[in-house]
Design a protein around this motif. Structure first.
Motif, mmCIF file in Angstrom:
data_model
loop_
_atom_site.group_PDB
_atom_site.id
_atom_site.type_symbol
_atom_site.label_atom_id
_atom_site.label_comp_id
_atom_site.label_asym_id
_atom_site.label_seq_id
_atom_site.Cartn_x
_atom_site.Cartn_y
_atom_site.Cartn_z
ATOM 1 N N ARG A 1 0.877 -1.046 0.112
ATOM 2 C CA ARG A 1 -0.009 -0.134 -0.168
ATOM 3 C C ARG A 1 0.877 1.139 -0.021
ATOM 4 N NH1 ARG A 1 -1.571 2.883 4.398
ATOM 5 N NH2 ARG A 1 -1.448 1.199 5.948
ATOM 6 N N LEU A 2 2.131 1.254 0.644
ATOM 7 C CA LEU A 2 2.856 2.358 0.890
ATOM 8 C C LEU A 2 3.674 2.671 -0.495
ATOM 9 C CD1 LEU A 2 4.585 1.845 4.346
ATOM 10 C CD2 LEU A 2 2.732 3.620 3.842
ATOM 11 N N ALA B 1 -2.577 -2.534 -4.727
ATOM 12 C CA ALA B 1 -2.817 -3.105 -6.205
ATOM 13 C C ALA B 1 -1.714 -2.234 -6.972
ATOM 14 C CB ALA B 1 -4.227 -2.635 -7.036
ATOM 15 N N GLY B 2 -1.348 -0.891 -6.743
ATOM 16 C CA GLY B 2 -0.224 -0.196 -7.367
ATOM 17 C C GLY B 2 1.034 -0.841 -6.692
ATOM 18 N N GLY B 3 1.086 -1.398 -5.576
ATOM 19 C CA GLY B 3 2.312 -1.938 -5.125
ATOM 20 C C GLY B 3 2.683 -3.119 -5.896
ATOM 21 N N VAL B 4 1.554 -3.871 -6.069
ATOM 22 C CA VAL B 4 1.680 -5.210 -6.796
ATOM 23 C C VAL B 4 2.213 -4.847 -8.444
ATOM 24 C CG1 VAL B 4 0.547 -7.287 -7.852
ATOM 25 C CG2 VAL B 4 0.146 -6.407 -5.461
ATOM 26 N N ARG B 5 1.648 -3.718 -9.043
ATOM 27 C CA ARG B 5 2.000 -3.280 -10.313
ATOM 28 C C ARG B 5 3.817 -2.814 -10.122
ATOM 29 N NH1 ARG B 5 -3.143 -1.181 -10.656
ATOM 30 N NH2 ARG B 5 -2.392 1.073 -10.035
ATOM 31 N N ALA B 6 3.903 -2.398 -9.341
ATOM 32 C CA ALA B 6 5.407 -1.941 -9.046
ATOM 33 C C ALA B 6 6.239 -3.259 -9.058
ATOM 34 C CB ALA B 6 5.576 -1.036 -7.994
ATOM 35 N N MET B 7 5.724 -4.189 -8.292
ATOM 36 C CA MET B 7 6.574 -5.293 -7.969
ATOM 37 C C MET B 7 6.688 -6.191 -9.399
ATOM 38 S SD MET B 7 4.686 -7.102 -4.556
ATOM 39 C CE MET B 7 5.477 -8.592 -4.838
#
Length: 413
Positions: A181-182, A190-196
């Motif tokens: 989340r951060l 969801a944005g964190g997973v995209r960044a991963m």
């Protein structure tokens, strides 16, 4: 403690496998016949149907060297046979030079379980201030019932460093949600997973696709032991990660506003307690993934990493299988090689070179740890008699699972 465990394991192996089969890396430009991986005999356990992986892309399977494009065993010519383990795939590589010493199905698709948290760490660690204080939300605690948690509280306030330690020591799935989340900002986890996934592509981990930040199973979530080695190499190049990975215990602080006391957590990775020169790593387990493991150690001026997936805990647990493979790796000559770990940004999405040749000399070494070999802890020897044999590799194909099914299966991650 390790010698009796491995002696018992050797007895099981003697009963279940035959003679060793020499395996060699193929000459440059020529594919070799598939050589079965040495496979230990594990007790039969109920297995959930694994999800169907995407089709293999030939260019991606050859990332790091054409010899790695095999579902079977690949080791340097003339070296001792590797130990028989229950892991369906494994790889041993040098953290500093990037040299791949050997592997079994290096680019075969697998489900990661909680070793996925290393990809989250590689993504989040450079972006977050460890002193930042974050408040845990209700959504952060949305994890599968009975899955691994560190015990963070809704409304609790913790430093980012505390959350990272909860992630890496106790495999906290709610800690993974907080960090994702951060990283995701306005887009949340969801944005964190995209960044991963963007980080995996940057590293050349082309067979890795994250669906959950924690490694809890999700449709379409895969990795490979080669990709895990790329991810681990970046993690171990970071001194903050190395400190976290060797932390034996820490205290989760009290939450006075919630009238809750603090408590202590311990590192679940037994390698750091029982293997001389251990640098740390990560454990994982789900019904689909079975046991997964990433571990690293240093000895005689070398730092090696082992990655394995699809293991059963008998006759050896995941970390013990990793330890025996590390022993094997340290026994090899320094020039032993079947391929290499590509450098970040080197490989295009289809597996072709983007910055330099994908197959060639070893990549520029990552920064190495400045510490000398750790003082040996009592209880483990550095090597053991290797009993191996030939066994056919199995290919398991099943239908993709659904989210509803996940809720009914036992998870840990």
């Amino acid at each position: 403690m390790r010698a009796p465990v491995l002696a018992a394991a050797a007895a099981v192996l003697l009963a279940g496998v035959g003679t060793a089969v020499p395996a060699r890396a193929a000459p440059a430009g020529r594919a070799a016949a598939t050589v079965p991986c040495p496979r230990a005999v594990a007790p039969k356990v109920p297995r959930s149907a694994k999800p169907t992986p995407p089709p293999s892309v030939p260019g991606q399977q050859a990332v790091g060297g054409v010899a790695l494009a095999t579902p079977g065993l690949v080791v340097p010519a003339g070296v001792p046979a590797p130990p028989a383990v229950t892991a369906t795939s494994w790889l041993v590589a040098d953290l500093d030079t990037g040299t791949v010493l050997g592997g079994c199905g290096p680019h075969e698709y697998a489900t990661p379980a909680s070793v996925q948290k290393l990809l989250l760490t590689a993504t989040a660690l450079p972006r977050l201030d460890p002193k930042q204080v974050v408040t845990v939300t209700h959504a952060d605690l949305d994890i599968a019932p009975g899955s691994s948690a560190v015990g963070l509280l809704e409304g609790g306030r913790y430093t980012v460093e505390t959350v990272f330690l909860g992630l890496l020591l106790q495999s906290g799935n709610e800690a993974a949600n907080v960090l994702a989340r951060l990283v995701g900002g306005a887009d949340g986890a969801a944005g964190g997973v995209r960044a991963m996934n963007a980080e995996a592509a940057r590293l050349g981990a082309l067979q890795t696709h994250a669906v959950t930040p924690s490694g809890l199973d999700g449709p379409g979530q895969f990795t490979s032991v080669y990709d895990l080695a790329l991810i681990a190499r970046v993690c171990f190049a970071d001194p903050t990660f190395r400190r976290y990975a060797l932390t034996e215990s820490t205290r989760i602080p009290a939450q006075p506003a919630l009238r809750e006391k603090g408590f202590q957590i311990q590192n679940e990775n037994q390698l750091i307690y029982r293997y001389p020169g251990a640098l740390g790593g990560k454990t994982g387990f789900t019904d689909y993934a079975r046991h997964t493991y990433v571990g690293a150690a240093q000895r005689g001026g070398r730092r090696l990493v082992v990655t394995l997936v699809g293991a059963e805990p008998s006759p050896m647990r995941g970390w013990e299988q990793g330890a025996t493979l590390l022993d094997w790796g340290f026994s090899l000559p320094r020039d032993a090689s079947v391929g290499r770990l590509v450098s970040p940004g080197e490989t295009a999405a289809n597996g072709s070179p983007s910055a330099s040749e994908a197959v060639g000399p070893a990549a520029t070494p990552e920064p190495r740890a400045v510490a000398a070999d750790r003082v040996a802890r009592p209880g483990l020897t550095a090597s053991w008699p290797v009993v191996v044999g030939a066994a056919a590799a199995a290919v398991v194909v099943a239908a993709l699972f659904t989210t509803a099914l996940l809720r009914r299966r036992r998870h840990r991650a």
